[in-house]
Scaffold this motif. Sequence first.
Motif, mmCIF file in Angstrom:
data_model
loop_
_atom_site.group_PDB
_atom_site.id
_atom_site.type_symbol
_atom_site.label_atom_id
_atom_site.label_comp_id
_atom_site.label_asym_id
_atom_site.label_seq_id
_atom_site.Cartn_x
_atom_site.Cartn_y
_atom_site.Cartn_z
ATOM 1 N N ALA A 23 0.849 -1.191 0.000
ATOM 2 C CA ALA A 23 0.000 0.000 0.000
ATOM 3 C C ALA A 23 0.889 1.246 0.000
ATOM 4 N N PRO A 24 0.302 2.409 -0.274
ATOM 5 C CA PRO A 24 1.102 3.643 -0.296
ATOM 6 C C PRO A 24 1.699 3.966 1.064
ATOM 7 N N THR A 25 2.950 4.422 1.055
ATOM 8 C CA THR A 25 3.596 4.941 2.263
ATOM 9 C C THR A 25 4.026 6.374 1.959
ATOM 10 N N GLY A 26 5.226 6.755 2.375
ATOM 11 C CA GLY A 26 5.726 8.096 2.043
ATOM 12 C C GLY A 26 4.768 9.188 2.477
ATOM 13 N N PRO A 27 4.264 9.977 1.525
ATOM 14 C CA PRO A 27 3.402 11.100 1.898
ATOM 15 C C PRO A 27 1.964 10.699 2.213
ATOM 16 N N GLY B 127 2.560 -7.642 15.746
ATOM 17 C CA GLY B 127 3.144 -8.188 14.535
ATOM 18 C C GLY B 127 4.312 -7.379 14.011
ATOM 19 N N LEU B 128 5.215 -8.062 13.320
ATOM 20 C CA LEU B 128 6.205 -7.361 12.513
ATOM 21 C C LEU B 128 5.520 -6.913 11.228
ATOM 22 N N LEU B 129 5.908 -5.751 10.727
ATOM 23 C CA LEU B 129 5.307 -5.233 9.496
ATOM 24 C C LEU B 129 6.322 -5.270 8.361
ATOM 25 N N PHE B 130 5.995 -5.999 7.313
ATOM 26 C CA PHE B 130 6.768 -5.988 6.078
ATOM 27 C C PHE B 130 6.040 -5.082 5.097
ATOM 28 N N THR B 131 6.772 -4.249 4.392
ATOM 29 C CA THR B 131 6.135 -3.261 3.523
ATOM 30 C C THR B 131 6.647 -3.355 2.097
ATOM 31 N N ILE B 132 5.730 -3.107 1.182
ATOM 32 C CA ILE B 132 6.058 -2.923 -0.232
ATOM 33 C C ILE B 132 5.498 -1.566 -0.618
ATOM 34 N N ASP B 133 6.375 -0.647 -0.915
ATOM 35 C CA ASP B 133 5.936 0.710 -1.204
ATOM 36 C C ASP B 133 5.161 0.749 -2.514
ATOM 37 N N MET B 134 4.123 1.555 -2.516
ATOM 38 C CA MET B 134 3.288 1.726 -3.701
ATOM 39 C C MET B 134 3.156 3.216 -3.996
ATOM 40 N N ASP B 135 3.449 3.613 -5.209
ATOM 41 C CA ASP B 135 3.308 5.012 -5.622
ATOM 42 C C ASP B 135 2.095 5.122 -6.535
ATOM 43 N N PRO B 136 0.917 5.396 -5.991
ATOM 44 C CA PRO B 136 -0.287 5.435 -6.828
ATOM 45 C C PRO B 136 -0.254 6.555 -7.860
ATOM 46 N N HIS C 29 5.818 -5.418 -10.923
ATOM 47 C CA HIS C 29 6.942 -5.129 -10.029
ATOM 48 C C HIS C 29 6.498 -5.266 -8.564
ATOM 49 N N LEU C 30 5.317 -4.767 -8.235
ATOM 50 C CA LEU C 30 4.801 -4.900 -6.874
ATOM 51 C C LEU C 30 4.538 -6.362 -6.528
ATOM 52 N N LEU C 31 3.942 -7.096 -7.461
ATOM 53 C CA LEU C 31 3.605 -8.489 -7.205
ATOM 54 C C LEU C 31 4.848 -9.350 -7.001
ATOM 55 N N SER C 32 5.924 -9.065 -7.739
ATOM 56 C CA SER C 32 7.141 -9.857 -7.566
ATOM 57 C C SER C 32 7.720 -9.659 -6.167
ATOM 58 N N GLN C 33 7.608 -8.449 -5.637
ATOM 59 C CA GLN C 33 8.070 -8.202 -4.267
ATOM 60 C C GLN C 33 7.188 -8.925 -3.262
ATOM 61 N N ALA C 34 5.878 -8.914 -3.508
ATOM 62 C CA ALA C 34 4.954 -9.605 -2.602
ATOM 63 C C ALA C 34 5.245 -11.101 -2.566
ATOM 64 N N GLU C 35 5.531 -11.668 -3.724
ATOM 65 C CA GLU C 35 5.820 -13.099 -3.773
ATOM 66 C C GLU C 35 7.044 -13.433 -2.937
ATOM 67 N N GLY D 232 0.599 -13.357 8.364
ATOM 68 C CA GLY D 232 -0.760 -13.695 8.780
ATOM 69 C C GLY D 232 -1.803 -12.696 8.343
ATOM 70 N N VAL D 233 -1.372 -11.429 8.095
ATOM 71 C CA VAL D 233 -2.299 -10.376 7.671
ATOM 72 C C VAL D 233 -1.747 -9.712 6.419
ATOM 73 N N LEU D 234 -2.557 -9.647 5.386
ATOM 74 C CA LEU D 234 -2.181 -8.969 4.143
ATOM 75 C C LEU D 234 -3.031 -7.715 4.009
ATOM 76 N N VAL D 235 -2.362 -6.580 3.829
ATOM 77 C CA VAL D 235 -3.053 -5.304 3.639
ATOM 78 C C VAL D 235 -2.777 -4.824 2.222
ATOM 79 N N THR D 236 -3.830 -4.608 1.451
ATOM 80 C CA THR D 236 -3.632 -4.113 0.093
ATOM 81 C C THR D 236 -4.942 -3.556 -0.449
ATOM 82 N N THR D 237 -4.965 -3.285 -1.739
ATOM 83 C CA THR D 237 -6.107 -2.646 -2.380
ATOM 84 C C THR D 237 -6.836 -3.644 -3.266
ATOM 85 N N PRO D 238 -8.116 -3.406 -3.558
ATOM 86 C CA PRO D 238 -8.859 -4.322 -4.440
ATOM 87 C C PRO D 238 -8.202 -4.551 -5.799
ATOM 88 N N PRO D 239 -7.676 -3.527 -6.489
ATOM 89 C CA PRO D 239 -7.015 -3.818 -7.769
ATOM 90 C C PRO D 239 -5.834 -4.776 -7.627
#
Length: 364
Positions: free
Chosen positions: A137-141, A157-166, A187-193, A202-209
């Motif tokens: 999901a988006p981070t940064g600003p 929980g520990l939080l693992f992040t994949i930055d998303m620039d919408p 590119h985002l999906l390869s990081q998630a994999e 145990g918990v995945l946070v992301t967007t419907p698309p």
Amino acid sequence: MSHDPVLDCPVGEEPEPEALIEAAMRWHFSPRTGSPFWLRRAETLGFDPVREIRTHEDLSRFPNVVHELRDAPARDLIPRGYGPDPDVVGVYESGGTTGSPKRVVLLGDWAERSVHQSLRAMTERGHPEGVDWLSMAPTGPHLFGEIIARQARARGGLLFTIDMDPRWVKGSIAEGRREEADRYSRHLLSQAEHVLSTQNIGVLVTTPPMLERIARDERLTALVNDKVRLIRWSGARMDPDVHHLLTTEVFPEVAFSGGYGSTMILGGVDERPEPGPDGTSVFDPYSPYCSFSVVEPGGGRPVEYGERGQVVMHHVSKSALLVNNLERDTAVRVRAGEGRVGDSVADVRPLETFEGRTAIEGVY
């Protein structure tokens, strides 16, 4: 820092709506405690907020000022009552869907209060604790990332992040560079994999698309079904048919929890446990601090319950006053729960055009 017993009520408690509004008007429009932004703006309102704004319905008298937050100095948004050293968590921006982003300031007391209400909802719904999270999901600003980080820590929980620039994706789509947007999604999906294959998430946070893209990838789908116990989605519309498909066929053993909110109310809320009309997600506001109204398109009168209209959002707290904001979403108007002000909303959808621009969702 100045103190007000209504505005500073204990975290986990909510004041009476009218008491909150009256206290907020005194706070935000006093030369001693108000922000430079609102003290200047008060001179143009044509009414006295302290004497004339007392109810949720009265908030509609305010002009929609959020477009002014594109250029307003961020320091001017901080109420003077916090003193010379306010606890500023950060300056956050809207997604920039319809132009340059709008900025808000997140203060520590509101961050604590907002996150607490979301944690309370997770506990009530039996969401897992002591498991690690992956946030795509988006981070940064973007406020989204800050809130998710606090939630994950609080749930152990520990939080693992994949930055998303919408904004990059939206810009690519707007300029006809669809392949570039698709390449970015891959590119985002390869990081998630990589994270899902090497960590116990145990918990995945992301967007419907992004969930739809995960569902089209057999390996990612298998990893989610094998490890993830809860999917928390928000940031874009979840089509009811897609929701049904994902929850019953693609990820049948994984719990789902949707969220709806906006940078302009400094947070969001979780969907009701039970679905609304036609299986749609229903969202109750964090009353009385944040509230929704569903009105005729363009900011008219409220539509009837069960009818679709445009969403108006209000935020009233010690840290900020952001009211009468006509959002880029439409929703079905639903009666709010007992004791809540304003409306609840169901089947939230984006407008195709907003403020004279085409609204593009992309990945968020």
